[in-house]
Scaffold this active site. Structure first.
Site, mmCIF file in Angstrom:
data_model
loop_
_atom_site.group_PDB
_atom_site.id
_atom_site.type_symbol
_atom_site.label_atom_id
_atom_site.label_comp_id
_atom_site.label_asym_id
_atom_site.label_seq_id
_atom_site.Cartn_x
_atom_site.Cartn_y
_atom_site.Cartn_z
ATOM 1 N N ARG A 170 -0.920 1.241 1.805
ATOM 2 C CA ARG A 170 -0.851 -0.221 1.793
ATOM 3 C C ARG A 170 -1.785 -0.830 2.837
ATOM 4 O O ARG A 170 -2.221 -1.954 2.700
ATOM 5 C CB ARG A 170 0.580 -0.679 2.106
ATOM 6 N N ARG A 278 9.110 -4.340 15.569
ATOM 7 C CA ARG A 278 8.143 -5.375 15.901
ATOM 8 C C ARG A 278 8.847 -6.626 16.396
ATOM 9 O O ARG A 278 10.047 -6.787 16.215
ATOM 10 C CB ARG A 278 7.255 -5.692 14.706
ATOM 11 N N ASP A 354 5.552 -6.666 -3.425
ATOM 12 C CA ASP A 354 5.229 -7.814 -2.589
ATOM 13 C C ASP A 354 5.583 -9.084 -3.351
ATOM 14 O O ASP A 354 5.807 -9.042 -4.565
ATOM 15 C CB ASP A 354 3.733 -7.814 -2.249
HETATM 16 P P1 FAD Z 1 15.304 -11.082 -3.199
HETATM 17 O O1 FAD Z 1 14.502 -12.062 -2.434
HETATM 18 O O2 FAD Z 1 16.006 -10.003 -2.459
HETATM 19 O O3 FAD Z 1 16.374 -11.926 -4.039
HETATM 20 C C1 FAD Z 1 17.501 -11.362 -4.634
HETATM 21 C C2 FAD Z 1 18.605 -12.403 -4.589
HETATM 22 O O4 FAD Z 1 19.699 -11.932 -5.366
HETATM 23 C C3 FAD Z 1 19.148 -12.652 -3.188
HETATM 24 O O5 FAD Z 1 19.129 -14.018 -2.887
HETATM 25 C C4 FAD Z 1 20.567 -12.095 -3.239
HETATM 26 O O6 FAD Z 1 21.475 -12.824 -2.432
HETATM 27 C C5 FAD Z 1 20.889 -12.278 -4.715
HETATM 28 N N1 FAD Z 1 21.938 -11.365 -5.185
HETATM 29 C C6 FAD Z 1 21.982 -10.022 -5.071
HETATM 30 N N2 FAD Z 1 23.116 -9.542 -5.612
HETATM 31 C C7 FAD Z 1 23.814 -10.610 -6.078
HETATM 32 C C8 FAD Z 1 25.063 -10.770 -6.718
HETATM 33 N N3 FAD Z 1 25.846 -9.719 -6.987
HETATM 34 N N4 FAD Z 1 25.462 -12.012 -7.036
HETATM 35 C C9 FAD Z 1 24.704 -13.106 -6.756
HETATM 36 N N5 FAD Z 1 23.499 -13.006 -6.150
HETATM 37 C C10 FAD Z 1 23.055 -11.784 -5.803
HETATM 38 N N6 FAD Z 1 6.095 -9.548 0.578
HETATM 39 C C11 FAD Z 1 4.886 -10.113 0.777
HETATM 40 O O7 FAD Z 1 4.174 -10.413 -0.198
HETATM 41 N N7 FAD Z 1 4.437 -10.388 2.051
HETATM 42 C C12 FAD Z 1 5.168 -10.115 3.154
HETATM 43 O O8 FAD Z 1 4.735 -10.386 4.277
HETATM 44 C C13 FAD Z 1 6.450 -9.507 2.967
HETATM 45 N N8 FAD Z 1 7.221 -9.209 4.031
HETATM 46 C C14 FAD Z 1 8.444 -8.637 3.837
HETATM 47 C C15 FAD Z 1 9.242 -8.366 4.957
HETATM 48 C C16 FAD Z 1 10.490 -7.796 4.798
HETATM 49 C C17 FAD Z 1 11.350 -7.506 5.999
HETATM 50 C C18 FAD Z 1 10.942 -7.470 3.486
HETATM 51 C C19 FAD Z 1 12.274 -6.831 3.282
HETATM 52 C C20 FAD Z 1 10.170 -7.753 2.387
HETATM 53 C C21 FAD Z 1 8.915 -8.340 2.542
HETATM 54 N N9 FAD Z 1 8.119 -8.678 1.438
HETATM 55 C C22 FAD Z 1 6.889 -9.242 1.639
HETATM 56 C C23 FAD Z 1 8.603 -8.488 0.056
HETATM 57 C C24 FAD Z 1 9.309 -9.742 -0.481
HETATM 58 O O9 FAD Z 1 10.412 -10.071 0.330
HETATM 59 C C25 FAD Z 1 9.813 -9.446 -1.907
HETATM 60 O O10 FAD Z 1 8.780 -9.019 -2.747
HETATM 61 C C26 FAD Z 1 10.494 -10.643 -2.592
HETATM 62 O O11 FAD Z 1 11.136 -11.509 -1.719
HETATM 63 C C27 FAD Z 1 11.479 -10.106 -3.606
HETATM 64 O O12 FAD Z 1 12.065 -11.139 -4.358
HETATM 65 P P2 FAD Z 1 13.287 -10.811 -5.297
HETATM 66 O O13 FAD Z 1 13.618 -12.098 -5.970
HETATM 67 O O14 FAD Z 1 13.002 -9.632 -6.117
HETATM 68 O O15 FAD Z 1 14.464 -10.351 -4.323
HETATM 69 N N1 UDP Z 2 2.603 1.117 9.600
HETATM 70 C C1 UDP Z 2 2.377 1.841 10.749
HETATM 71 N N2 UDP Z 2 2.078 1.177 11.897
HETATM 72 C C2 UDP Z 2 1.992 -0.174 11.952
HETATM 73 C C3 UDP Z 2 2.218 -0.907 10.773
HETATM 74 C C4 UDP Z 2 2.530 -0.225 9.617
HETATM 75 O O1 UDP Z 2 2.469 3.052 10.744
HETATM 76 O O2 UDP Z 2 1.731 -0.722 13.039
HETATM 77 C C5 UDP Z 2 2.957 1.872 8.370
HETATM 78 C C6 UDP Z 2 4.468 1.994 8.162
HETATM 79 O O3 UDP Z 2 4.715 3.256 7.589
HETATM 80 C C7 UDP Z 2 4.760 0.915 7.168
HETATM 81 C C8 UDP Z 2 3.497 0.975 6.306
HETATM 82 O O4 UDP Z 2 2.451 1.223 7.234
HETATM 83 O O5 UDP Z 2 5.919 1.205 6.414
HETATM 84 C C9 UDP Z 2 3.218 -0.276 5.512
HETATM 85 O O6 UDP Z 2 3.122 -1.351 6.410
HETATM 86 P P1 UDP Z 2 3.375 -2.822 5.933
HETATM 87 O O7 UDP Z 2 3.070 -3.732 7.064
HETATM 88 O O8 UDP Z 2 2.689 -3.029 4.645
HETATM 89 O O9 UDP Z 2 4.955 -2.799 5.719
HETATM 90 P P2 UDP Z 2 5.944 -3.935 5.149
HETATM 91 O O10 UDP Z 2 6.831 -4.240 6.322
HETATM 92 O O11 UDP Z 2 5.117 -5.094 4.691
HETATM 93 O O12 UDP Z 2 6.644 -3.268 4.042
#
Ligand code: FAD
Ligand code: UDP
Length: 370
Positions: A170, A278, A354
């Site tokens: 990634r 982080r 994503d």
């Molecule tokens: P979700 O956003 O998880 O939505 C699912 C919803 O379903 C939730 O609101 C939940 O409450 C609801 N739900 C679940 N079960 C039930 C139930 N039984 N009844 C009623 N409601 C329910 N992507 C990027 O492109 N850039 C980023 O920088 C990025 N950073 C991220 C950082 C973190 C820590 C994480 C975890 C993910 C990150 N992602 C990022 C990915 C991104 O969050 C997801 O791709 C996206 O939000 C997923 O959307 P979704 O609708 O599939 O799921």
């Molecule tokens: N990663 C790492 N060092 C860093 C940042 C990321 O080794 O400082 C690795 C780690 O395994 C992580 C992966 O790269 O799971 C992908 O990073 P990304 O930032 O895409 O993770 P996200 O939190 O968005 O899923």
């Protein structure tokens, strides 16, 4: 009787709901959380949009998705450039000439490439089979040891040898001086926060919050012809084949009475010993200003602690290793037999999507439904 009941108001559910509603279908959304927007939910604290479920930077190469989200929000010009802190030494991310210069003192792309090549050869890796081998073959042993190993093992709670190689692919590796974390044509943060973006997508659509579909399934199923389910696929089936593994994240958020804590939106702590992965300083996603362009006197930071998911925790990251992938395929076969239920999104498809990929999948799904 509604046409569709959509479980989850995250980006997958919101996109499908918006598309179906726009096409004249009747739609009801339920979400078990007290707020809309799923994991992209942002909450205003001291004038700062705090990314409550983890920092989210929108980035995509998909013009259709970019045009789509721009219908509902204006995006700023934020470019993600996290800094890695390894025991007090700071490195640029993703891996680029600034990183190689700091690590080895090299000043030209040839020197950097030679250094990586030398370390890859010394490690004797030809065909990388896991994350460790993939990382070493991409950037060499020094960067693997200082910037990848500790962070990845904290993030995933597993040895790098037991993780799939794709996770590290990634991250871009560049022989140029370019700290942009993403290879994406389009990038930014929605002005006013992600909650506002999703609110605009859901305009005119009924949403019931604090409503767990699985707890009220029988009753809710009578309300609509079809269900679109974006919760965890294993939970839907009562975990009857065993639980899929997820990684969860705990956020410790603090308001600090100072304008600037770390000078950047994200600083990764890449050593094994620091317990958090982080620290996010939310104001820098919007250049430290409020919506009127004024400087903000305080700051909000979140330390992220990664943990193994257990019942009751939020499932964040699907663990797409072989064992879990096999189990997912079994659940998927069950899902295919469920009449009138469509599974989608990061949890419904157990896929490390994503935001732009989730939206693209939801737009495709809506097209099929319509
Ligand atoms: P979700 O956003 O998880 O939505 C699912 C919803 O379903 C939730 O609101 C939940 O409450 C609801 N739900 C679940 N079960 C039930 C139930 N039984 N009844 C009623 N409601 C329910 N992507 C990027 O492109 N850039 C980023 O920088 C990025 N950073 C991220 C950082 C973190 C820590 C994480 C975890 C993910 C990150 N992602 C990022 C990915 C991104 O969050 C997801 O791709 C996206 O939000 C997923 O959307 P979704 O609708 O599939 O799921
Ligand atoms: N990663 C790492 N060092 C860093 C940042 C990321 O080794 O400082 C690795 C780690 O395994 C992580 C992966 O790269 O799971 C992908 O990073 P990304 O930032 O895409 O993770 P996200 O939190 O968005 O899923």
């Amino acid at each position: 009787m509604m046409n569709y009941l959509i479980v989850g108001s995250g980006l997958y559910g919101a996109t499908v709901a918006q598309q179906l509603h726009e096409a004249g279908k009747t739609v009801l959304i339920v979400d078990k959380r007290p707020n809309i927007a799923g994991n992209v939910y942002t909450e205003r604290v001291e004038g700062i949009n705090v990314h409550k479920y983890g920092a989210h930077i929108f980035h995509t190469n998909n013009k259709a998705v970019w045009d789509y989200v721009n219908r509902f929000a204006t995006f700023n010009r934020f470019t993600n450039s996290p800094v890695a802190n390894y025991k007090g030494e700071l490195f640029s991310l993703p891996f680029n000439m600034y990183t190689f210069n700091k690590m080895w003192g090299v000043t030209t792309p040839e020197e950097a490439a030679a250094k990586i090549d030398e370390q890859r050869k010394a490690a004797g890796i030809t065909e990388p089979k896991n994350l460790e081998e993939q990382a070493i073959s991409l950037v060499g042993t020094d960067i693997y040891e200082k910037l990848i190993k500790g962070y990845t093992e904290k993030q995933w709670g597993r040895d790098c040898k037991d993780l799939p190689a794709f996770i590290i692919k990634r991250l871009p590796v560049r022989l140029t001086f370019d700290n942009n974390y993403f290879n994406a044509l389009y990038q930014g943060i929605p002005v006013g926060g992600y909650t506002k973006l999703v609110e605009n997508m859901l305009s005119g659509i009924e949403v019931r919050l604090n409503c767990d579909y699985l707890e009220h399934k029988a009753e809710l199923d009578t309300l609509a012809e079809k269900v679109i389910y974006t919760g965890p696929i294993d939970a839907y089936f009562g975990y009857k084949l065993g639980p899929l593994e997820y990684r969860s994240v705990r956020f410790e958020t603090e308001v600090l009475d100072k304008p600037n804590f770390q000078g950047n939106a994200a600083v990764n702590y890449t050593d094994r010993k620091t317990p958090w992965t982080r620290i996010i300083e939310h104001k820098w996603f919007e250049f430290g200003k409020d919506e009127n362009g004024n400087d903000l006197p305080k700051t909000v930071i979140s330390r992220e602690y990664s943990s193994e998911w257990k019942p009751g925790d939020e499932p964040y990251y699907p663990v797409n290793d072989e064992k879990n992938q096999r189990l997912y395929e079994l659940y998927k076969a069950l899902a295919e037999q469920e009449q009138n239920v469509i599974f989608g999104g990061r949890l419904g498809e157990y896929k490390y999507y994503d935001m732009d990929q989730v939206i693209a999948a939801a737009l495709d799904r809506s097209k099929t439904l319509l």
